[in-house]
Enzyme design. Structure first.
Site, PDB file in Angstrom:
ATOM      1  N   MET A   1       0.880  -6.679 -10.101  1.00  0.00           N
ATOM      2  CA  MET A   1      -0.482  -6.990 -10.660  1.00  0.00           C
ATOM      3  C   MET A   1      -0.169  -7.902 -11.749  1.00  0.00           C
ATOM      4  SD  MET A   1      -2.075  -3.144 -10.437  1.00  0.00           S
ATOM      5  CE  MET A   1      -1.821  -1.961  -9.111  1.00  0.00           C
TER       6      MET A   1
ATOM      7  N   MET B   1      -0.222  -8.582  -5.925  1.00  0.00           N
ATOM      8  CA  MET B   1      -1.913  -8.502  -6.346  1.00  0.00           C
ATOM      9  C   MET B   1      -2.168  -9.577  -7.239  1.00  0.00           C
ATOM     10  SD  MET B   1      -2.692  -4.255  -5.818  1.00  0.00           S
ATOM     11  CE  MET B   1      -0.696  -4.140  -6.087  1.00  0.00           C
TER      12      MET B   1
ATOM     13  N   MET C   1      -6.188  -2.670   2.683  1.00  0.00           N
ATOM     14  CA  MET C   1      -6.460  -1.754   1.422  1.00  0.00           C
ATOM     15  C   MET C   1      -7.513  -0.730   1.733  1.00  0.00           C
ATOM     16  SD  MET C   1      -4.475  -2.858  -0.926  1.00  0.00           S
ATOM     17  CE  MET C   1      -5.043  -1.719  -2.089  1.00  0.00           C
TER      18      MET C   1
ATOM     19  N   ASP D   1       4.169  -2.705  -6.117  1.00  0.00           N
ATOM     20  CA  ASP D   1       2.903  -3.349  -6.351  1.00  0.00           C
ATOM     21  C   ASP D   1       2.949  -4.339  -7.642  1.00  0.00           C
ATOM     22  OD1 ASP D   1       1.180  -2.062  -4.530  1.00  0.00           O
ATOM     23  OD2 ASP D   1       1.817   0.020  -5.754  1.00  0.00           O
TER      24      ASP D   1
ATOM     25  N   SER E   1       4.915   4.267  -3.041  1.00  0.00           N
ATOM     26  CA  SER E   1       4.575   3.062  -4.009  1.00  0.00           C
ATOM     27  C   SER E   1       5.589   3.506  -5.332  1.00  0.00           C
ATOM     28  CB  SER E   1       2.989   2.943  -4.123  1.00  0.00           C
ATOM     29  OG  SER E   1       2.965   2.118  -5.316  1.00  0.00           O
TER      30      SER E   1
ATOM     31  N   HIS F   1       7.535   0.457  -1.693  1.00  0.00           N
ATOM     32  CA  HIS F   1       6.250  -0.328  -1.813  1.00  0.00           C
ATOM     33  C   HIS F   1       6.153  -0.785  -3.220  1.00  0.00           C
ATOM     34  CE1 HIS F   1       2.298  -1.899  -0.726  1.00  0.00           C
ATOM     35  NE2 HIS F   1       1.936  -1.404  -1.813  1.00  0.00           N
TER      36      HIS F   1
ATOM     37  N   ASP G   1      -2.866   1.157   2.460  1.00  0.00           N
ATOM     38  CA  ASP G   1      -2.481   1.425   1.318  1.00  0.00           C
ATOM     39  C   ASP G   1      -3.736   1.805   0.461  1.00  0.00           C
ATOM     40  OD1 ASP G   1      -1.389   1.368  -1.525  1.00  0.00           O
ATOM     41  OD2 ASP G   1      -1.018  -0.939  -1.408  1.00  0.00           O
TER      42      ASP G   1
ATOM     43  N   HIS H   1       3.987  -6.074  -2.649  1.00  0.00           N
ATOM     44  CA  HIS H   1       2.558  -6.170  -2.709  1.00  0.00           C
ATOM     45  C   HIS H   1       1.950  -7.178  -3.742  1.00  0.00           C
ATOM     46  CE1 HIS H   1      -1.509  -4.226  -2.302  1.00  0.00           C
ATOM     47  NE2 HIS H   1      -1.709  -5.295  -2.156  1.00  0.00           N
TER      48      HIS H   1
END
Ligand code: DX5
Ligand code: ZN
Length: 225
Positions: free
Chosen positions: A37, A68, A137, A35, A10, A33, A175, A66
């Protein structure tokens, strides 16, 4: 080279001022990966589709996005356009999971659903047949470097059981708080794709950290062989 166990560093824990060098450093991994957010689903805000479009030019590895974010149906087209290879959206953030999975797959990308630690795998009963990957998660989303939640093992086993019953084989990705110390047990429980942020980037030698995670994962695979 295609591996059985996928290691997905990540870049949340990477040095953002040198992302090109950081990507070069993880060339032996299987996925990057990524992320995302949004400041709503999580308190933090990270990076979005413009940074992804640039990263795509700097690596041949598939990018595992991913999301979020709340309202993932708004974000998915942006990340398809930017070149995401796998798109994970959270079960807890969506309303029409099946439609979103279809949309991702019709664009030729891999579709994945992510579950928070408190969401049971049973919610996937009616959709697991349509997924390329499920992300469990093992920390609450929002930050790198958190402590691994032990109940993830039982949840991974339950998901693997469900997949076997359905005779499907989506990748099972874990993760949060993953490292050389729990990779073997996670794979033995049924996982085959391991995300590691601090578990890779806190090490000076990223290739060695990836190799160590992979070796631990492969040992776990032997348990099931
Ligand atoms: C957390 C993110 C993770 C995070 C993992 O919300 O989804 O991908 O980067 O970081 P580590 O491996 O350090 O727990
Ligand atoms: Zn993540």
């Amino acid at each position: 080279m295609q591996h059985d166990i996928y290691i997905a560093p990540s870049i949340l824990s990477a040095d953002f001022l040198h992302l090109g060098d950081e990507l070069a450093d993880i060339a032996t991994a299987d996925l990057v990966h990524y992320d995302v957010m949004d400041g709503h689903f999580t308190a933090n805000i990270t990076y979005g589709q413009f940074v992804l479009a640039q990263l795509k030019k700097a690596t041949d590895l598939p990018i595992d996005v991913h999301l979020m974010v709340n309202n993932p149906e708004d974000a998915v087209p942006l990340f398809i356009e930017a070149g995401a290879d796998i798109i994970n959206f959270h079960w807890e953030a969506q309303t029409h999971a099946h439609r979103l999975v279809q949309q991702i797959r019709e664009a030729g990308r891999k579709a994945a659903i992510t579950l928070n630690p408190a969401t049971p795998v049973s919610v996937l009963e009616s959709i697991v047949d349509d997924l390329d990957m499920v992300l469990l998660m093992s920390v609450n989303p929002g930050y790198g470097g958190q402590k691994f939640i032990e109940s993830t093992y039982a949840k991974t086993r339950a998901l693997r059981r469900m997949c076997n019953e359905h005779r499907v084989n989506p990748r099972i990705e874990i993760d949060g708080g993953v490292g050389a110390g729990n990779a073997e047990a996670l794979v033995a429980a049924g996982a085959d794709t391991l995300v590691a942020g601090s578990g890779v980037f806190k090490h000076a030698d990223r290739a060695a950290a990836i190799a160590e995670l992979r070796a631990a994962g492969e040992r776990g695979r032997l348990v099931n062989a």
